[in-house]
Write an enzyme that holds these catalytic residues in place. Structure first.
Site, PDB file in Angstrom:
ATOM      1  N   THR A  46     -22.598 -11.880  20.624  1.00 20.24           N
ATOM      2  CA  THR A  46     -22.927 -10.772  19.713  1.00 20.24           C
ATOM      3  C   THR A  46     -22.801  -9.431  20.422  1.00 20.24           C
ATOM      4  OG1 THR A  46     -24.480 -12.215  18.557  1.00 20.24           O
ATOM      5  CG2 THR A  46     -24.684  -9.849  18.174  1.00 20.24           C
ATOM      6  N   TYR A 109     -24.889 -16.271   7.414  1.00 22.28           N
ATOM      7  CA  TYR A 109     -24.595 -15.869   6.039  1.00 22.28           C
ATOM      8  C   TYR A 109     -24.653 -17.023   5.045  1.00 22.28           C
ATOM      9  CZ  TYR A 109     -22.525 -13.393   2.080  1.00 22.28           C
ATOM     10  OH  TYR A 109     -22.303 -12.838   0.843  1.00 22.28           O
ATOM     11  N   TYR A 135     -26.916 -21.732  19.940  1.00 22.49           N
ATOM     12  CA  TYR A 135     -27.474 -20.366  19.903  1.00 22.49           C
ATOM     13  C   TYR A 135     -28.206 -20.183  18.584  1.00 22.49           C
ATOM     14  CZ  TYR A 135     -27.523 -15.200  20.181  1.00 22.49           C
ATOM     15  OH  TYR A 135     -27.890 -13.880  20.211  1.00 22.49           O
ATOM     16  N   ARG A 140     -30.261 -12.680  12.952  1.00 26.87           N
ATOM     17  CA  ARG A 140     -28.879 -12.304  12.653  1.00 26.87           C
ATOM     18  C   ARG A 140     -28.199 -13.279  11.699  1.00 26.87           C
ATOM     19  NH1 ARG A 140     -26.376  -8.330  15.534  1.00 26.87           N
ATOM     20  NH2 ARG A 140     -27.438  -7.515  17.368  1.00 26.87           N
ATOM     21  N   LYS A 164     -29.667 -21.485  23.564  1.00 27.27           N
ATOM     22  CA  LYS A 164     -30.124 -20.108  23.736  1.00 27.27           C
ATOM     23  C   LYS A 164     -31.038 -19.810  22.552  1.00 27.27           C
ATOM     24  CE  LYS A 164     -28.621 -15.287  23.789  1.00 27.27           C
ATOM     25  NZ  LYS A 164     -27.485 -14.337  23.594  1.00 27.27           N
ATOM     26  N   ILE A 206     -30.219 -15.383  28.842  1.00 28.34           N
ATOM     27  CA  ILE A 206     -28.928 -14.738  28.601  1.00 28.34           C
ATOM     28  C   ILE A 206     -29.272 -13.341  28.116  1.00 28.34           C
ATOM     29  CG2 ILE A 206     -26.801 -14.722  27.247  1.00 28.34           C
ATOM     30  CD1 ILE A 206     -26.889 -17.771  27.266  1.00 28.34           C
TER      31      ILE A 206
END
Length: 293
Positions: A46, A109, A135, A140, A164, A206
């Site tokens: 990202t 989404y 992840y 998001r 993550k 990270i």
């Protein structure tokens, strides 16, 4: 998997004023971060603004980063999306030379069910040319990879080696740590909570702020991993306000502003992102004076 213990950095992608990828700047960024003592780099997550890069630009960034790195630290490629078959095609076309793993964000989404998330990652695991890091970033993506789904994937696919976690949910963290396979790595995806997450057994972070201040964050993480929290806490507290400013007007606008201040790369971002305001830029500059001595 010891190569993914410690501090990884979700690397920015530097741009020129006209919006083109700045490959000279990319080399400087790679050298700056590695020079700060981090353990590995994550390219085109990202923070790398991967959503705004073309397929060819991604290939060029991956290959040039591998060239600039020259085997100094492990590399992880961000390859994810909300179209499972497109992700599989991207992995098939990916040149693995110089890379050690793939970081794949949960589908965004679409808001899939947990079974849909599981089947998405199952398809990735069965086709991935390298080990896979999950992840989970619901802020998001719009959906959570539950602790149950994470553990199910970790048990079913040995090449899914880590997650993550950027959900911010310590309830989620507790259940993953309690039930995960021994060799499955639990990695912080949020700079501000890395210290308490390592206390729970997390393997490291990270990091976003590590683009600008790689030494400070990696020093803190190493102290935590050694169990020296008394020495780590002052470093943790010293970075709190800086970290807040990095996200005050969006990521990676904040950290690119800090990197501009440090002379590492320009602060250009691609729309729909914009640079930070002059007021925030001034605050970032002031915080850097406290951190960089």
């Amino acid at each position: 998997m010891n190569k993914f213990y410690g501090t990884g950095v979700a690397m920015v992608t530097p741009f020129q004023a006209d919006g083109a990828v700045d490959f000279s700047g990319l080399e400087t960024v790679v050298n700056h971060i590695i020079g700060g003592g981090v353990e590995y780099l994550v390219i085109l997550g990202t923070t790398g603004e991967s959503a705004t890069l073309s397929k060819q630009e991604k290939k060029d960034v991956w290959s040039n980063t591998a060239k600039f790195n020259n085997g100094r630290v492990p590399l992880v490629a961000g390859i994810g999306g909300n179209n499972t078959y497109e992700v599989l095609k991207s992995m098939e076309e990916f040149d693995t030379a110089g890379y050690d793993a793939i970081l794949s964000v949960s589908p965004y989404y679409n808001k899939p069910t947990q079974e849909g998330i599981y089947q998405h990652y199952k398809a990735i695991a069965e086709n991935a040319p390298l080990p896979v890091i999950l992840y989970n970033v619901p802020g998001r993506t719009g959906s959570m990879v539950s602790a149950e789904t994470t553990i199910r994937l970790a048990n079913d696919f040995k090449n899914i080696i880590a997650t993550k976690e950027a959900s911010g949910s310590f309830d989620q963290f507790n259940y993953i740590m309690k039930d995960k396979p021994k060799n499955f790595l639990f990695i912080s995806g949020d700079d501000p909570v890395t210290l308490p997450m390592i206390a729970m057994g997390c393997a490291g972070v990270i990091s976003v702020i590590g683009n600008a201040i790689p030494k400070e964050i990696s020093d803190m993480v190493r102290l935590c991993l050694k169990g020296d929290y008394e020495s780590a806490r002052p470093l943790h507290y010293s970075m709190i306000e800086f970290t807040r400013l990095m996200f005050a007007e969006g990521n990676p606008a904040g950290v690119k502003q800090a990197m501009k201040e440090l002379g590492v790369c320009a602060d250009h971002v691609r729309l729909p992102l914009t640079k930070v305001s002059s007021a925030t830029a001034a605050k970032i500059s002031a915080e850097l004076q406290h951190l960089i001595k």
